[in-house]
Enzyme design. Sequence first.
Site, short mmCIF file in Angstrom:
data_model
loop_
_atom_site.label_atom_id
_atom_site.label_comp_id
_atom_site.label_asym_id
_atom_site.label_seq_id
_atom_site.Cartn_x
_atom_site.Cartn_y
_atom_site.Cartn_z
N CYS A 46 0.64 -47.65 -25.72
CA CYS A 46 1.51 -48.82 -25.65
C CYS A 46 2.00 -48.93 -24.21
CB CYS A 46 2.72 -48.76 -26.56
SG CYS A 46 2.32 -48.55 -28.29
N GLU A 101 -20.50 -34.87 -22.45
CA GLU A 101 -19.81 -36.01 -21.85
C GLU A 101 -20.62 -37.30 -22.03
OE1 GLU A 101 -17.15 -37.12 -20.98
OE2 GLU A 101 -17.57 -38.77 -19.64
N GLU A 129 -18.14 -43.83 -27.50
CA GLU A 129 -16.84 -44.52 -27.45
C GLU A 129 -16.96 -46.00 -27.12
OE1 GLU A 129 -13.80 -43.40 -24.54
OE2 GLU A 129 -15.34 -42.73 -23.17
N LYS A 177 -19.39 -40.76 -23.88
CA LYS A 177 -19.42 -42.07 -23.24
C LYS A 177 -20.15 -43.08 -24.11
CE LYS A 177 -17.30 -41.85 -21.01
NZ LYS A 177 -16.25 -41.10 -20.41
N HIS A 190 -31.17 -25.12 -35.41
CA HIS A 190 -30.38 -24.34 -36.36
C HIS A 190 -29.65 -25.23 -37.36
CE1 HIS A 190 -31.32 -20.61 -34.37
NE2 HIS A 190 -31.06 -21.19 -33.21
N LYS A 235 -6.46 -46.23 -22.99
CA LYS A 235 -6.81 -45.44 -21.81
C LYS A 235 -5.95 -44.19 -21.67
CE LYS A 235 -8.70 -44.85 -17.69
NZ LYS A 235 -10.06 -44.27 -17.75
N ARG A 259 -3.52 -49.52 -22.05
CA ARG A 259 -2.75 -48.53 -22.80
C ARG A 259 -2.76 -48.82 -24.31
NH1 ARG A 259 0.53 -45.57 -19.57
NH2 ARG A 259 1.79 -45.03 -21.36
N TRP A 309 -0.62 -49.94 -29.13
CA TRP A 309 -1.68 -49.13 -29.73
C TRP A 309 -1.04 -48.54 -30.98
CZ3 TRP A 309 -2.60 -43.96 -31.06
CH2 TRP A 309 -3.95 -43.65 -31.33
N ASN A 365 7.51 -47.51 -26.21
CA ASN A 365 6.26 -46.77 -26.11
C ASN A 365 6.57 -45.32 -26.43
OD1 ASN A 365 3.88 -45.46 -25.30
ND2 ASN A 365 4.52 -45.40 -23.16
N GLY A 366 5.94 -44.80 -27.48
CA GLY A 366 6.18 -43.41 -27.84
C GLY A 366 6.17 -43.26 -29.35
O1 M6R Z 1 -6.04 -39.26 -18.63
P1 M6R Z 1 -6.81 -38.10 -19.17
O2 M6R Z 1 -7.94 -37.70 -18.31
O3 M6R Z 1 -5.91 -36.92 -19.49
O4 M6R Z 1 -7.37 -38.60 -20.55
C1 M6R Z 1 -8.04 -37.74 -21.41
C2 M6R Z 1 -8.85 -38.50 -22.43
O5 M6R Z 1 -8.01 -39.27 -23.25
C3 M6R Z 1 -9.88 -39.42 -21.80
O6 M6R Z 1 -10.73 -38.71 -20.95
C4 M6R Z 1 -10.73 -40.11 -22.88
O7 M6R Z 1 -11.51 -39.17 -23.54
C5 M6R Z 1 -11.59 -41.21 -22.28
N1 M6R Z 1 -11.54 -42.36 -23.12
C6 M6R Z 1 -13.02 -40.85 -22.17
O8 M6R Z 1 -13.78 -41.84 -21.59
#
Ligand code: M6R
Length: 596
Positions: free
Chosen positions: A2, A473, A480, A477, A496, A591, A30, A75, A101-102
Amino acid sequence: MCGIVGYIGFKEGLQVQEVILSGLEKLEYRGYDSAGICIYNDGIQIFKDKGRVAHLRTLVDNSLNSKLGIGHTRWATHGIPSQSNSHPHQSKTGRFTIVHNGVIENEMELREKYLEDYPFISDTDTEVIAALIEYFEENGEDVELAIRHVMGIIKGSYALGIVDSRTPDVFYAAKNKSPLLVGLGDGFNMIGSDAMSIIKYTNQFIELHDEEFIVLKSDSVSIYSILGAKIERTPYTETLDASDTEKGIYPYYMLKEIDEQPYAIRRIVAKYFTDTDYNINPNIVEVLSNTDRIYIVAAGTSMNAGFVGKQLFESIAKIPTEVHIASEFVYNTPLISKKPLFIFLSQSGETADSRAVLVKIKKLGYKSLTITNVKGSTLSREADYTLLLHAGVEIAVASTKAYTSQIAVMAILAANEANMDVSFLKTQLALVANIIETITDNKLIYKELADKYLVKRNCFYIGRHVDYYVAIEAALKLKEISYIQTEGFAAGELKHGTIALIEQGTPVIAIISQENINLNTRSNIKEVKSRGANVIVISLKSLSSATDQVVIDDVDPILAPLVTIVPTQLLAYYAALGRGLDIDKPRNLAKSVTVE
Ligand code: M6R
C-alpha cells in the site's frame, strides 16, 4: 505494501487532487488492487473504488478547490479488493478520515475491548484505527493525544495519514515499521510512502522514525514521540531526479530496467573502485575479515541473488556462507556461529520479513550489513553498515537490475577480501556490461523463442552448480509476470521425481556456464528431450554446442550469472507480453512487501 500520500497548503498552479493522484501513480508499484482519495472542500469528499489509479482519476471531481488531501493505493491484506474496503476509511460520525499502510495485528483484541457493537463498514483493520481515535476523543482526549493513545495500543505496522474534518488547516501522520517521509515545500507540506511520490513537488525531505507522530500544517511540520516529546530533525536534500521515475520511450519499466543493467554495472565499478584499488568502507572490510560465517537473509529475487553471493563468498573469499529465507529465519532460527556477519539483501530496503530478522539479530548483538538500492531505507538505517547498489530506481514489480547489481556488489566485496587483482575484476565487469548490451541489443531472438516455446501451462529451468541458482531466479521471473507455472531445478534432481511432469512440448530451459557440469547438464537435457520436452539451451560460447539457441560471449565463470540471467529476463518479458499481461504490475503482487 500500500502507498499513502498527503498534502496540505497552497502553491500557485498546484491542484490538490492532481498532487495526490500523481503521487499515487508513483506509488502504484506498492499495490494496485484499489485506490482512493479524501479531499477537504468545505467538508470531506471521498472518492474510492477497486481498480487502478487511472480508474480513480475518472471518479475524482476536478472542480474542487482544496488545500488538503490524502490518498491511498492498496494491496489487499484484510478483505477483498472492493469499494468498501478501499481507503480512505472513516470513523462512524465521519469526523476522522484515514489512510493506512501496514497491518494491525491485534485488531480483533481491540475490537473486543473498545468497539463492541461498532457499525464497521469494511473488513479492514484500518477502520479500527479510525474508530479508536474517535473513541478516545469522545472519551475526553484531545485529538493529538487520542492518536498517540491509539499508536500506543495497536500492535503491528502503520504509516498513517489522518484528517480531522473539524480542523482542515492541519492533518496528522504517524509511522511504525511502514515507510513514511515528509516533504517540505514553500507554502505546503506533504507526506509520502517514498521519495518518488513527492519529488515532483519538492526535494526537501525529513526522515521519520518508528513510533513518531507528525502534525502537518501548510507552513510547519512538527514531529513528536509517541509520548508527546517534541523531536527536532534536520531536513535533507533528496537527490533523486524526477525523470528517473519516468518510462521514457519504453512500453514497460521492466524492459527499461533490463536495458539499464550495463549502466548499473558500470556505475558500481565507478563507485566501488578507485583507479587502482577497491573502494569499500574499511569498517565493512574489517568486519568481513573477522567473520567466521556469513548469513545472507533476503526474500524473492534478492534471496536468489543471495545464493549466487554464497557461491562468491565461499569460492573467492573462502568464508562459509548460508542463505536464509527471511520469513523463515525469524521463527525457526538456526544455530549461529561465534562471529557471524548478517548480510541483508534488499532492493527496496523495506521488506518486512527481512526487517524482522534484522530486529532480532540486533537484539542478539550481531553485526549487520545491508546491501540495498534505496539510500535511507529502513534496512539501511537500521543495519550497522550499508552498501548501495546505485542501480537507479527500480519500479517494475519484477526485479531485474537489482539482482545483477546485488551480485556485482557481492563479487567486489568477496574479491576485496581475497585481494583479487583489481584490474582483472574491473576488466571482467566491463566485459559483463558489454555482453549484457549485446544481449539486450538482440531482443528479437527472445521474443521469437518466447512466442514459439513459452505457450504451455508450465515450464522448467534447469542448471547445475551456479546455473541452478540462476535457474531459480529465472523461474521466479517467468512465473511472476507470465503466470506460467515455472520451477527452477537442479538438473540432476529432475530424475528423482519431477521428470514425471515432462510431457510432449513441455518447455525446459537449460543454463550452462560452468565447464565441470557441461556434460552432466547435457545428459539431463537428453533425458527430458527423450520424454518430449522442447529444450532451449542458454550457454557460454566456450561450452556451447551447435544446436544451442542462445550463446553468450565468455566471461569469467564466477561472474557468469550476471550474463546468463539476462536472456531469461527477456524471455519472461516476452512471454508476458505475448499473453497481453500488465508486465509491470502482475496480479496479486506489489513491489515492496512491507507486511510479514
Ligand atoms: O525489495 P526486496 O529486494 O527486499 O524485495 C524482495 C522480494 O519481494 C522481491 O525480490 C520479489 O521477489 C520480486 N517481485 C521479484 O521479482
